[in-house]
Design an enzyme around this catalytic site. Structure first.
Site, PDB file in Angstrom:
ATOM      1  N   CYS A  65       1.622  36.979  24.071  1.00 25.03           N
ATOM      2  CA  CYS A  65       0.980  35.892  24.700  1.00 25.03           C
ATOM      3  C   CYS A  65       1.884  34.726  25.068  1.00 25.03           C
ATOM      4  CB  CYS A  65      -0.007  35.169  23.789  1.00 25.03           C
ATOM      5  SG  CYS A  65       0.353  33.914  22.542  1.00 25.03           S
ATOM      6  N   HIS A  98      13.625  41.753   6.022  1.00 27.59           N
ATOM      7  CA  HIS A  98      13.284  40.856   4.693  1.00 27.59           C
ATOM      8  C   HIS A  98      11.517  40.637   4.562  1.00 27.59           C
ATOM      9  CE1 HIS A  98      17.551  38.528   5.032  1.00 27.59           C
ATOM     10  NE2 HIS A  98      17.542  39.752   4.925  1.00 27.59           N
TER      11      HIS A  98
END
Length: 143
Positions: A65, A98
Site C-alpha cells: 500500500c 530475527h
C-alpha cells in the site's frame, strides 16, 4: 513456493513487477490485489493474503500500500502472521532472520519498484536464525 500477494491502488505497478519476478523464479502466485489505480480500501486486499498465510495456503505473503503501514496492521490481525514493514533489503533480511516474518509489507510511495523486487528476493531467500530469536518470536503471539 506459493506466494500470496495483495495491493491497493498505490501498488498495481509494484505487484506486476513482483509477480513477474516470482513467476520467472518458478513460484506460484495467488493474486488478491487490484490492477487499477482507482481508490480502494487496503484491508480488502490485506486480509485475504494474511488468511492464505494463516491457513497455510501460501508459504509467504506480500502486501503493498502507499505507506505499507495500514496493510501491515491489517495482516497482523491474523493468528500466526508476522507482517514486517520493509523499506530496504537489509530490513527485509532482518525481518526474516530475527522475526521469522512471513509477510513483507512494501510502502509503494517510499520505495522504487526495483527496490521492492530486491526486497522480495531478499525476504524469500533469507532463513530464520532461530536460537534466541525463536524465544522472542514465540512471545509475539497472543494466547
Amino acid at each position: 513456493m506459493i506466494i500470496s500477494i495483495g495491493n491497493d491502488h498505490a501498488g498495481p505497478d509494484y505487484k506486476k513487477a513482483i509477480v513477474k519476478y516470482l513467476e520467472l523464479n518458478d513460484h506460484t502466485v495467488i493474486n488478491h490485489g487490484t490492477d487499477t489505480f482507482d481508490s480502494v480500501d487496503y484491508p480488502d486486499f490485506g486480509h485475504p493474503v494474511a488468511y492464505d498465510v494463516e491457513t497455510n495456503k501460501a508459504e509467504f505473503g506480500i502486501v503493498i500500500c502507499g505507506s505499507g503501514n495500514g496493510i501491515a496492521m491489517t495482516a497482523n490481525k491474523h493468528q500466526g502472521v508476522r507482517a514486517a514493514l520493509c523499506w530496504t533489503k537489509e530490513i527485509a533480511s532482518l525481518a526474516r532472520e530475527h522475526n521469522n516474518a512471513n509477510i513483507i509489507s512494501i510502502p509503494a510511495r517510499y520505495t522504487s519498484i526495483e527496490q521492492a523486487v530486491e526486497m522480495v528476493h531478499t525476504f524469500l531467500t533469507t532463513e530464520f536464525e532461530g536460537g534466541r530469536h525463536d524465544r522472542r518470536v514465540q512471545k509475539i503471539a497472543c494466547k
